[in-house]
Design a protein around this motif. Structure first.
Motif, short mmCIF file in Angstrom:
data_model
loop_
_atom_site.label_atom_id
_atom_site.label_comp_id
_atom_site.label_asym_id
_atom_site.label_seq_id
_atom_site.Cartn_x
_atom_site.Cartn_y
_atom_site.Cartn_z
N ASP A 116 0.86 -1.19 0.00
CA ASP A 116 0.00 0.00 0.00
C ASP A 116 0.89 1.23 0.00
OD1 ASP A 116 -2.10 -1.74 2.25
OD2 ASP A 116 -2.41 -1.35 0.12
N ALA A 117 0.51 2.21 -0.77
CA ALA A 117 1.34 3.41 -0.84
C ALA A 117 0.51 4.64 -0.58
CB ALA A 117 2.00 3.50 -2.21
N ASN A 118 1.00 5.47 0.28
CA ASN A 118 0.43 6.81 0.42
C ASN A 118 1.35 7.75 -0.34
OD1 ASN A 118 -1.73 6.20 2.28
ND2 ASN A 118 -0.13 5.85 3.79
N LEU A 119 0.80 8.49 -1.26
CA LEU A 119 1.61 9.41 -2.06
C LEU A 119 1.15 10.83 -1.77
CD1 LEU A 119 1.59 7.22 -5.25
CD2 LEU A 119 3.56 7.71 -3.83
N ILE A 120 2.07 11.61 -1.21
CA ILE A 120 1.71 12.95 -0.75
C ILE A 120 2.52 13.96 -1.54
CG2 ILE A 120 1.58 14.46 1.28
CD1 ILE A 120 1.75 11.81 2.94
N ASP A 121 1.86 14.98 -2.07
CA ASP A 121 2.57 16.01 -2.85
C ASP A 121 3.20 17.01 -1.91
OD1 ASP A 121 -0.08 15.88 -5.27
OD2 ASP A 121 1.93 14.98 -5.34
N VAL A 122 4.53 17.13 -2.00
CA VAL A 122 5.25 18.07 -1.12
C VAL A 122 6.21 18.91 -1.94
CG1 VAL A 122 5.10 16.52 0.86
CG2 VAL A 122 7.09 16.46 -0.63
N THR A 123 6.67 20.01 -1.32
CA THR A 123 7.72 20.83 -1.92
C THR A 123 8.87 20.91 -0.92
OG1 THR A 123 5.92 22.16 -2.83
CG2 THR A 123 8.16 23.04 -3.05
N VAL A 124 10.10 20.76 -1.43
CA VAL A 124 11.27 20.86 -0.56
C VAL A 124 12.04 22.10 -0.94
CG1 VAL A 124 13.37 19.74 0.23
CG2 VAL A 124 11.40 18.37 -0.41
N GLY A 130 15.90 22.80 3.24
CA GLY A 130 15.48 21.50 3.77
C GLY A 130 14.08 21.55 4.34
N GLU A 131 13.44 22.70 4.22
CA GLU A 131 12.06 22.82 4.72
C GLU A 131 11.12 22.07 3.80
OE1 GLU A 131 11.43 27.07 6.90
OE2 GLU A 131 10.18 26.60 5.15
N VAL A 132 10.22 21.29 4.39
CA VAL A 132 9.25 20.51 3.59
C VAL A 132 7.86 21.08 3.85
CG1 VAL A 132 8.36 18.23 3.07
CG2 VAL A 132 10.68 18.48 3.91
N THR A 133 7.19 21.43 2.79
CA THR A 133 5.82 21.94 2.93
C THR A 133 4.88 21.19 2.01
OG1 THR A 133 6.32 23.56 1.23
CG2 THR A 133 6.52 24.28 3.53
N MET A 134 3.59 21.23 2.32
CA MET A 134 2.58 20.64 1.44
C MET A 134 2.62 21.39 0.12
SD MET A 134 0.92 18.19 3.01
CE MET A 134 -0.64 18.01 2.22
N ALA A 135 2.57 20.69 -0.97
CA ALA A 135 2.63 21.33 -2.28
C ALA A 135 1.45 22.26 -2.49
CB ALA A 135 2.68 20.28 -3.38
N ARG A 136 0.30 21.85 -2.04
CA ARG A 136 -0.88 22.70 -2.17
C ARG A 136 -1.20 23.28 -0.80
NH1 ARG A 136 -1.82 18.46 -5.62
NH2 ARG A 136 -2.66 17.13 -3.98
#
Lengths: 281, 275, 356
Positions: free
Chosen positions: C238-246, C250-256
């Motif tokens: 099972d895969a959860n695929l989450i759209d992120v921006t790096v 090194g800060e990771v944020t939600m793409a939307r």
């Protein structure tokens, strides 16, 4: 669909009645008549008369032999065409054309096909004219009016039955079995010999029985091919019924013929039974 | 079948197989082709090579009232027998295919039995039986015999049609409120139509070309063409009878093409072979 | 790999305009159990049949023990196949079926009998020699097909979804049986399946295929933990695929929406789809250790699947993720509609670059 008992009854009552009235009853009457003398006593004297008579015995024998030979010829011939059409031919159009060529003769009357052989094999026919033109013979060869002509004619007529029966069996062979044979080291010839051929045997058997049974009771082709110089059982039966109006005797002859044919077919099936045990398992 | 390519034997073997097979297939139509060729022969004898081309034999037999009458008789008999057999055969096939009753197997065997009985025996027995009741050598006895003759063929093809057809369509129809009668005519019948049509065509042909059954009950008053041809060739052969025979071949060709158009000749071949 | 027993180089098979196999390269080691895994139409069966010799490639070649086998017909190749529908000869007994291969190879009759007996014993059917295939159950037929193939001691055994027709329990049993047999015999197995669990259970290495290409080859663990592409990530487990921006820092944020999630100092910058396995996610409570990434979410539903509770939650951008809770105690207090925090603990994030 749910059919009530009443529905079913309505559907089958007339067909069954027809069959009884026009098939079972007449056969019963005919058969029964063969077991009674003119005076109305039960007796087997008609049958003794048939079996005692040299002429009837030899005609019966000739009919059976001809039928066996016809079956033996039609089988490989039909197998070749069936195998080729089902296993080798790739083009759908070619396959349909071949089926049409095989089925077309079935849709023409026996008499027309027999007539075709008269034209082919007659004194002035194509075969003779070609042979003379080639210089192979000087006077026309008499092909017609012999048992051989009957065999040629009948085997031609019955090849389509063989083709259809065998093609059906071949069609049912799972293609992965051929691949499995190849996978295990079997070359094309081995695969044919050990997989295709055995699996086609039920079709060969069924076809042989059909051809033999039809051969034994064939009337038109032998009449035409023999041209009065000889008889087969069906011709004698016809004679008794139509020329002599001797129905009981004709019936007895018919029953004798059917019985002997049945014995031959039963023996043949029995011998094959062991080889085909797997299809019943 | 391209997956079978790996099975090909040597090239020469394959060429040989192709050649012999096509020869065999050609042989199947040679006697018929010969008749057709002979029918156009201008000369009065059957000779090969044919001398000249003429249509006179066709016009001769088509203008001969006895031939025309026998063609009409044969057609009338075949059409009647086919019509009756279609109705009875489809009814019986419906009962067997959908009826779920215990005697279904026995009934099928009974209905198919004329196939395993020699035609001459059926014809002879009918003659004997009919003479007991006074309708020997009449249209009725001929018709009775022909119906019996073609009924199995109709049944076999219609039963095959039933087999290839999804029962749940009928169940859906009844689920939605249609009774058996309506379901049959609106749902079942259209699905089995190819079987009925090809069964009808096949029955027509089998009846039309039949000799062995007809000779026992036909009469001079009701002549049938195949019997007429038989009587003729017992005495003589000439291009006239070749033209008559060739005409039947043309009709046969048309019917084969029709059957191919309706259900495909290869499906017909495979359905036919099952008993 | 030194001396692979089986290789494909640039193997391509086209049908009209469609490439069932598209430039496939693979090396398979001696004694290896390799699974070809993928959805229908991915080319795995075509590849198998090219090796077996039933399908000719449009271009490229197959090498067995280093030798190209182009032009060698199927019946001469040192490989054997276990077919999907078993393809047992119905007109021969079990013993005759199994004897078929050795007989073709010209082995003496007495020897054949011995070997047949051994082969049947090995698959657990010592007394079934005289039966006919139609008298056997599906599982028994499968074992006969196996015996018939392995008796020839092929260099490579090809198995085309052989367990497909068996019920679940029998399948699981046979998976273990086949694996045991393979280890015992030491024969190279190439096994086609669309069932990823089957592949994970049985294979040493798995080749994941898609649209005629091999997307990744590796051990089950490698493929699961480090999928090479989104397709593989999604196909296995099972895969959860989450759209992120790096970001560069090194800060990771939600793409939307740009919600802050955490820091991944070792990741490259850009837009990504991140893979988070359900077992890598957990619900954060007051006692939880600080996670690497934290997601705000609302629970949408939870499904009891026997040995675990699968909880679905919607992230702020609408993506639904699945979390697997095995521990009984962790299952309390999770109601639909409840606002939760989901934590991802880890150092190596699987990030797949995407265009945005």
């Amino acid at each position: 669909m749910n059919l009530s008992r009443f529905n079913i009854f309505c559907l089958i009552v007339i067909p069954v009645a027809c069959l009884f009235a026009f098939c079972v009853a007449p056969l019963g009457v005919a058969a029964a008549s063969s077991f009674f003398t003119d005076q109305g006593d039960f007796s087997l004297q008609t049958y003794w008369k048939i079996l005692a008579d040299e002429e009837y015995r030899s005609t019966l024998w000739a009919t059976l032999v001809i039928s066996v030979v016809v079956t033996a010829i039609a089988a490989p011939f039909g197998f070749l065409i069936a195998y080729y059409n089902v296993m080798v031919v790739k083009s759908k159009l070619a396959r349909r054309l071949i089926y049409m060529a095989v089925i077309l003769p079935l849709f023409t009357s026996n008499i027309v096909r027999a007539f075709g052989f008269m034209v082919l094999l007659g004194r002035n026919g194509i075969v003779n004219n070609t042979l003379m033109w080639l210089g192979a013979v000087e006077t026309p060869v008499r092909f017609l009016y012999s048992d051989v002509a009957v065999v040629i004619g009948l085997s031609y007529i019955f090849v389509p039955f063989m083709v259809l029966s065998i093609a059906s069996a071949l069609q049912g062979i799972d293609r992965s079995l051929l691949q499995a044979s190849s996978d295990l080291g079997g070359g094309p010839w081995t695969t044919f010999r050990r997989v295709v051929l055995p699996l086609s045997l039920p079709g060969v058997l069924a076809g042989s029985i059909i051809v033999f049974t039809l051969s034994v009771s064939a009337f038109v082709t032998p009449s035409v091919m023999l041209g009065g110089r000889g008889k087969v059982m069906s011709m004698i039966i016809y004679e008794q019924y139509v020329s002599f109006m001797n129905f009981p005797f004709g019936a007895a002859l018919a029953i004798t013929l059917m019985f002997t044919a049945f014995v031959v077919v039963a023996l043949y099936s029995y011998v094959f039974e062991r080889k085909l045990a797997w299809s019943r398992a | 079948m391209s997956s079978l390519a790996f099975l090909k034997p040597g090239r020469i073997g394959m060429l040989f197989l192709h050649a012999v097979s096509w020869l065999a297939v050609t042989y199947m139509v040679v006697p018929l082709a010969v008749i057709v060729a002979a029918s156009f022969n201008a000369s009065n004898r059957l000779a090969f090579p044919p001398q000249g081309f003429s249509l006179k034999w066709y016009s001769q037999f088509l203008s001969d009232p006895t031939y025309v009458q026998s063609i009409l008789n044969s057609t009338q008999l075949a059409v009647s027998a086919t019509a009756i057999a279609l109705v009875l055969g489809t009814a019986a096939a419906l009962a067997i295919a959908r009826g779920n009753f215990r005697g279904a197997g026995a009934l099928t065997t009974l209905m198919m039995s004329p196939l395993v009985l020699p035609n001459i025996v059926i014809g002879a027995a009918l003659l004997q039986f009919a003479s007991m009741f006074g309708f020997a050598r009449s249209f009725s006895s001929l018709l009775a015999g022909h119906v019996i003759l073609v009924l199995p063929y109709v049944m076999r093809l219609v039963l095959a049609s039933f087999a290839g057809f999804n029962r749940s369509l009928e169940e859906a129809s009844q689920d939605l409120g249609a009774g058996p009668f309506t379901t049959f005519f609106r749902i079942t019948l259209p699905q089995i139509k190819p079987g009925i049509v090809s069964g009808g065509l096949f029955a027509f042909v089998v009846s039309w070309v039949n000799v062995e059954l007809s000779i026992f009950n036909s009469s001079p008053q009701f002549a049938l063409l195949p019997v007429k041809i038989l009587n003729y060739v017992e005495y003589t052969v000439d291009p006239l009878i070749a033209a008559v025979s060739a005409s039947t071949i043309y009709v046969a060709i048309v019917i084969v093409v029709l059957i191919d158009a309706f259900i495909g000749i290869d499906k017909f071949a495979n359905a036919r072979a099952e008993t | 790999m030194t001396d692979p027993i089986l290789s494909a180089r640039g193997l391509t098979r086209r049908y009209g305009g469609v490439a069932a196999l598209d430039n496939v390269d693979i090396d398979i080691a001696q004694g290896e159990f390799l699974a070809l895994l993928g959805p229908s139409g991915c080319g795995k069966t075509t590849l198998l049949r090219c090796i077996g010799g039933f399908v000719q490639p449009t271009s490229g070649e197959v090498l067995i023990e280093g030798k190209p086998v182009q032009g060698v017909p199927a019946h001469k190749r040192p490989v054997n196949t276990v077919f999907q529908n078993y393809a047992l000869f119905p007109h021969m007994t079990v013993a005759q079926n199994v004897a078929y291969g050795p007989q073709r190879a010209g082995v003496a009759a007495a020897e054949v009998t011995t070997r047949v007996r051994e082969a049947l014993k090995m698959v657990g059917l010592p007394d079934h020699g005289e039966r006919y295939p139609t008298q056997l159950s599906g599982g028994q037929q499968q074992r006969v097909a196996l015996a018939r193939a392995i008796i020839n001691r092929p260099k490579v055994l090809l198995l085309d979804e052989p367990l497909g027709a068996l019920d679940l329990k029998l399948r699981k049993h046979m998976q273990i049986e086949l694996k045991r047999l393979q280890e015992q015999l030491g024969i190279t197995f190439v096994f086609v399946t669309h069932d990823q669990e089957e592949a994970l259970v049985m294979a040493d290495r798995i080749a994941v295929m898609n649209a005629g290409k091999i997307e990744q080859i590796g051990t089950g663990e490698e493929i699961y933990r480090s999928p090479a592409s989104l397709f593989v990530a999604d196909f296995i487990g099972d895969a959860n695929l989450i759209d992120v921006t790096v970001a560069g820092t090194g800060e990771v944020t939600m793409a939307r929406g740009g919600d802050f999630l955490g820091r991944l100092p070792s990741a490259s910058t850009g837009s990504f789809r991140m893979l988070a396995r359900p077992e890598q996610l957990s619900f954060l409570g007051p006692d939880s250790a600080p996670p690497t990434l934290r997601f705000a979410a609302i629970i949408t539903r939870s499904i009891f699947v026997g040995d675990a509770l699968r909880v679905y939650a919607e992230l702020v951008d609408g993506t639904e993720v699945a979390i697997k809770l095995v521990d009984e105690r962790a299952r309390t207090g999770l109601a639909t509609g409840q606002q939760v925090s989901i934590g991802w603990y880890g150092e190596d994030a699987r990030l797949f670059p995407v265009q945005r």
